[in-house]
Design a protein around this motif. Structure first.
Motif, PDB file in Angstrom:
ATOM      1  N   TYR A  10       0.851  -1.193   0.000  1.00 23.14           N
ATOM      2  CA  TYR A  10       0.000   0.000   0.000  1.00 23.14           C
ATOM      3  C   TYR A  10       0.878   1.231   0.000  1.00 23.14           C
ATOM      4  CZ  TYR A  10      -4.001  -2.977   1.077  1.00 23.14           C
ATOM      5  OH  TYR A  10      -4.977  -3.939   1.011  1.00 23.14           O
TER       6      TYR A  10
ATOM      7  N   PRO B 131      -4.639  -0.794  -3.990  1.00 18.59           N
ATOM      8  CA  PRO B 131      -5.433   0.414  -3.730  1.00 18.59           C
ATOM      9  C   PRO B 131      -5.693   0.591  -2.240  1.00 18.59           C
ATOM     10  CG  PRO B 131      -6.830  -1.354  -4.582  1.00 18.59           C
ATOM     11  CD  PRO B 131      -5.416  -1.842  -4.692  1.00 18.59           C
ATOM     12  N   ASN B 132      -5.529   1.813  -1.744  1.00 16.01           N
ATOM     13  CA  ASN B 132      -5.746   2.079  -0.324  1.00 16.01           C
ATOM     14  C   ASN B 132      -7.217   1.970   0.079  1.00 16.01           C
ATOM     15  OD1 ASN B 132      -3.044   2.545   0.201  1.00 16.01           O
ATOM     16  ND2 ASN B 132      -3.190   4.728  -0.243  1.00 16.01           N
ATOM     17  N   THR B 133      -8.087   1.837  -0.907  1.00 21.02           N
ATOM     18  CA  THR B 133      -9.522   1.799  -0.628  1.00 21.02           C
ATOM     19  C   THR B 133      -9.990   0.428  -0.166  1.00 21.02           C
ATOM     20  OG1 THR B 133      -9.900   1.323  -2.985  1.00 21.02           O
ATOM     21  CG2 THR B 133     -10.055   3.631  -2.262  1.00 21.02           C
TER      22      THR B 133
END
Length: 361
Positions: A264, A320-322
């Motif tokens: 990340y 993805p940080n999501t």
């Protein structure tokens, strides 16, 4: 391969996320038109990266130099068989009273899975073949609870004499690794199954396992990502480079391809504590491994200082940080998302892939 140089492949641990590692290696195999083991002198992997490393070095019955598994076979196993590891919920509490004094390892009676699915997969892949039959030098770490130290299963068993070490390149910390490495010497009876089983025993997910060592005693093992110092983290690259230095290779003659399992990108303002908290949530939710991604990055930086820039390639997709991709996250949607991340990474990093291939062929 140039006999004066050594090519090293290092594979991070990452659980199901290692499907991205397999896809990266498959790209190298397809573009070079050669199997992975033919391009490297030394291969190492930690935890689920150890499964990949062992498969790449596992010989066929009739040809000791030909690998039984190509990367496409490993990818097939990751799609069809690895998810079964995470199907068997553990219904039986394990008695860890013997380890009351070792509570700092956070081992308890709440393993999420019974470990039988993992052992069945490894038994099918590796049967009973001895570790010394590896096609290339194979290095796999596991953490011995009894010794409170990392054991390095080394398929070559015998180690060079310390008098021949390039002392100007070996720090005290590297010598510590050299001492630990000797713990795995002369393990003539260890099998592929035992070494990989030991390295993939993730605390809180699987019960610890017992396997005998050369001292005649059974040792209790947990995941190879645990250990002391920079040499024994989830990213084994540092330890493999040190082994090459131990063998007398100069840094300019060491080529390294290090394959990650996804990281990340944290904001520049994130503190170490922030990173550790996010790592714990996305990975094992256990302080035993804190923090995985940032430790792997530290080792990446260490290797950049140790080797010439032209000799080292780190292949590491960005997640993805999501979304938090768990160690055991292997649903259909997660599978598709991870495969797409790997494909996008390969498409967007052709120059880096070309650099890696240039080192190998």
């Amino acid at each position: 391969m140039n006999p004066n140089k050594i090519n090293i492949l290092s594979i991070d641990g990452g659980g199901y996320r290692n499907i991205m590692s397999v896809m990266i290696l498959m790209e190298l195999e397809l573009r070079s038109k050669r199997n992975i083991s033919s391009m490297f002198n030394m291969i190492g992997g930690t935890s689920f990266g150890a499964i990949i490393a062992a498969c790449l070095n596992y010989p066929t019955l009739l040809n000791a130099k030909k690998p039984k598994y190509m990367t496409k076979d490993i990818l097939s196993a990751w799609n069809k068989d690895v998810p079964k590891i995470f199907n068997n919920q553990n219904l039986i509490s394990t008695d860890y009273s013997y380890y009351v004094t070792m509570m700092h390892y956070n081992i308890g009676s709440e393993e999420k899975y019974d470990g039988l699915g993992k052992q069945k997969l490894l038994a099918n892949l590796f049967q009973t073949k001895g570790f010394s039959h590896s096609i290339r030098q194979l290095l796999i770490p596991a953490f011995s609870i009894d010794m409170e130290d990392t054991i390095w299963f080394d398929s070559t068993m015998g180690q060079p004499d310390k008098a021949n070490l390039p002392q100007n390149e070996i720090s005290n910390e590297k010598n510590e690794y050299s001492d630990n490495q000797k713990l795995s010497a002369n393990l003539e009876d260890i099998t592929f199954f035992q070494a990989v089983d030991a390295s993939t025993t993730t605390p809180k997910l699987f019960p610890l396992v017992k396997h005998p060592l050369a001292d005649g005693e059974e040792h209790h093992f947990i995941d190879g990502g645990e250990g002391k110092g920079i040499a024994n983290k989830n990213n084994p690259t540092y330890s493999l480079v040190v082994e090459a230095l131990r063998q007398g290779y100069k840094s300019e003659n060491i080529n390294v391809i290090s394959v990650g399992s996804g990281k990340y990108d944290f904001a520049p303002t994130a503190t170490d504590q922030d990173v550790a908290q996010i790592d714990a949530k996305m990975f094992w939710a256990d302080p035993l491994y804190n923090p995985i991604s940032s430790e792997s990055d530290k080792i990446h930086q260490q290797i950049q200082d140790m080797l010439p820039e032209s000799n080292y390639v780190r292949l590491q997709p960005t997640l993805p940080n999501t979304k938090q991709y768990q160690f055991d996250g292997c649903s259909y949607d997660e599978n598709q998302e991870l495969c797409q991340i790997a494909c996008d990474y390969l498409h967007n990093n052709q120059e880096l892939i070309n650099k890696a291939l240039g080192l190998l062929i």
